[in-house]
Enzyme design. Structure first.
Site, PDB file in Angstrom:
ATOM      1  N   SER A 116       0.793  -1.227   0.000  1.00 22.13           N
ATOM      2  CA  SER A 116       0.000   0.000   0.000  1.00 22.13           C
ATOM      3  C   SER A 116       0.826   1.278   0.000  1.00 22.13           C
ATOM      4  CB  SER A 116      -0.935   0.006   1.209  1.00 22.13           C
ATOM      5  OG  SER A 116      -0.193  -0.032   2.420  1.00 22.13           O
ATOM      6  N   HIS A 129      -5.298  -4.177  -1.093  1.00 23.52           N
ATOM      7  CA  HIS A 129      -4.986  -3.144  -2.078  1.00 23.52           C
ATOM      8  C   HIS A 129      -4.970  -3.719  -3.489  1.00 23.52           C
ATOM      9  CE1 HIS A 129      -3.396  -1.792   1.833  1.00 23.52           C
ATOM     10  NE2 HIS A 129      -3.967  -0.661   1.462  1.00 23.52           N
ATOM     11  N   LYS A 176     -12.480  -1.029   1.187  1.00 20.60           N
ATOM     12  CA  LYS A 176     -11.815  -0.193   0.197  1.00 20.60           C
ATOM     13  C   LYS A 176     -12.618  -0.247  -1.117  1.00 20.60           C
ATOM     14  CE  LYS A 176      -7.230   0.015   2.236  1.00 20.60           C
ATOM     15  NZ  LYS A 176      -7.560  -0.484   3.577  1.00 20.60           N
TER      16      LYS A 176
END
Length: 310
Positions: free
Chosen positions: A97, A125, A156
């Site tokens: 990340s 991610h 996310k």
């Protein structure tokens, strides 16, 4: 029932046997190693793995090896050293990340096969946008059948609110339901979060248009920023760290960008090593080409103002 439906959908999306939901992926990472590994086993962890992986490994009583970041020679040396243990688990972020770089999963899986190890990846991610259908780094690199365990987030790309999960072999998921402390001794996900994450997965499985648009937008931003004279860390990832080096420069440039209506975050020590301060930009599916061009123009203007560009 909606929680069970979401677990089934997650497993189908990742093409795995089963899945288990957590309040966050931090919980998933702190809940897996202690449940899976014993003092007879070994875990081999990339030195730049996410803090939650590090904390999860600290909680278990297994034998711990740390290999240099994405260094396959060092990983192989550690795997050779760990042959004396009953079970070996290689643990890595799929995409890192802070640097926007992607783990060499093909090589990791080859070494794991050679030295009889399991592979665990954290896909927080990567899930939802990397790979042709957004399934993550294992899809991007063609090793979906070689990665044993995936942990990822619903907080996310898949909704942006909360939640995490583990997906993999059914026997592992059954074990986690009985032994994983963050699962057993914490609340389940709020129904609204379950609903939004379920819808996000529906959108991804109906079409790969979102994943494909992310790749194009990422390339647009990275290529224009590089042409303007900036150094962008990582490769082909929508986390785009603009490397500046100086902590104060990263801070004042981020503030100046905000005054121009663009919200980006400056990172410096101790979040990143000294001398590696950066502004981390995250390209999103909702950004238009015009948004990206405006961001590059603002970076160029602010960079010249503060001496980051000639």
């Amino acid at each position: 029932s909606i929680h069970k439906d979401l677990e089934e959908k997650i497993a189908r999306f990742h093409q795995r046997e089963d899945a288990i939901l957590y309040a966050s992926c931090f919980d998933a990472n702190t809940g897996i190693f202690e449940a899976l590994l014993t003092p007879e086993d070994a875990v081999l962890s990339d030195e730049l793995n996410h803090a939650s992986i590090i904390d999860g490994i600290r909680l278990c009583k297994t034998n711990k090896y740390r290999y240099k970041h994405m260094d396959m020679q060092d990983l192989e040396a550690k795997l050779k050293e760990a042959q004396k243990h009953r079970l070996r688990l290689v643990a890595t972020d799929g995409a890192f990340s802070m640097d926007g770089d992607i783990a060499p999963l093909r090589e990791i899986c080859q070494l794991a096969q050679q030295y009889d190890a399991l592979v665990f990846i954290d896909e927080c991610h990567a899930t939802g946008f990397l790979g042709p259908n957004g399934r993550g780094t294992d899809e991007l690199l063609g090793v979906m059948d070689k990665v044993t365990i995936i942990n990822s987030t619903l907080g996310k790309a898949l909704g942006g609110a909360a939640g995490g999960y583990t997906t993999g072999p059914k026997l592992l998921i059954d074990l986690l339901r009985q032994r994983s402390r963050p699962y057993l001794f914490s609340n389940s996900l709020p129904p609204a979060v379950v609903g939004s994450a379920s819808k996000a997965l529906d959108l991804l499985m109906e079409s790969n248009a979102i994943a494909q648009s992310m790749a194009a937008k990422t390339q647009r931003f990275r290529s224009q920023m590089t042409a303007a004279g900036f150094t962008i860390s990582g490769k082909d990832h929508p986390i785009c760290p603009v490397m500046l080096g100086d902590a104060r420069l990263a801070s004042v440039m981020a503030e100046d960008m905000l005054s121009r209506g663009i919200y980006v975050i400056g990172f410096s020590y101790p979040v990143v090593p000294k001398g590696q301060a950066r502004i981390r930009v995250q390209v999103s599916a909702v950004h238009s080409d015009e948004d990206i061009d405006r961001c590059v123009d603002a970076f160029t203007e602010v960079g010249r103002k503060h001496g980051a560009l000639p």
